[in-house]
Design a protein around this motif. Sequence first.
Motif, short mmCIF file in Angstrom:
data_model
loop_
_atom_site.label_atom_id
_atom_site.label_comp_id
_atom_site.label_asym_id
_atom_site.label_seq_id
_atom_site.Cartn_x
_atom_site.Cartn_y
_atom_site.Cartn_z
N ASP A 110 0.83 -1.21 0.00
CA ASP A 110 0.00 0.00 0.00
C ASP A 110 0.86 1.26 0.00
O ASP A 110 0.56 2.23 -0.70
N SER A 111 1.94 1.25 0.78
CA SER A 111 2.85 2.40 0.81
C SER A 111 3.44 2.66 -0.56
O SER A 111 3.51 3.79 -1.02
N MET A 112 3.85 1.58 -1.23
CA MET A 112 4.43 1.74 -2.56
C MET A 112 3.38 2.20 -3.57
O MET A 112 3.69 2.97 -4.47
N ALA A 113 2.14 1.77 -3.39
CA ALA A 113 1.07 2.22 -4.27
C ALA A 113 0.83 3.72 -4.11
O ALA A 113 0.38 4.39 -5.03
N ASP A 114 1.16 4.23 -2.91
CA ASP A 114 1.04 5.67 -2.64
C ASP A 114 2.34 6.41 -2.98
O ASP A 114 2.56 7.52 -2.52
#
Length: 68
Positions: free
Chosen positions: A46-50
């Motif tokens: 999720d962090s990488m998607a952000d």
Amino acid sequence: MEKPASVSHVGDDLALWLEIGQQSGWCGKVTCGTHDGPEITESEYDSMADYDDPCIPIVRIFVPEDMK
């Protein structure tokens, strides 16, 4: 918290532990878990998607065939 005593002549020298492990075939090189592809957690994904780019250092430990 008290640090446990070392049980080896290598002591706390992580670089030496890794060198011995790599030369003996017990572990791979230290890589970036984010950029080199091992499993990541859902929150890391999720962090990488952000567009966050967490670097997650890892080392793979190899298990000898006769111990699997």
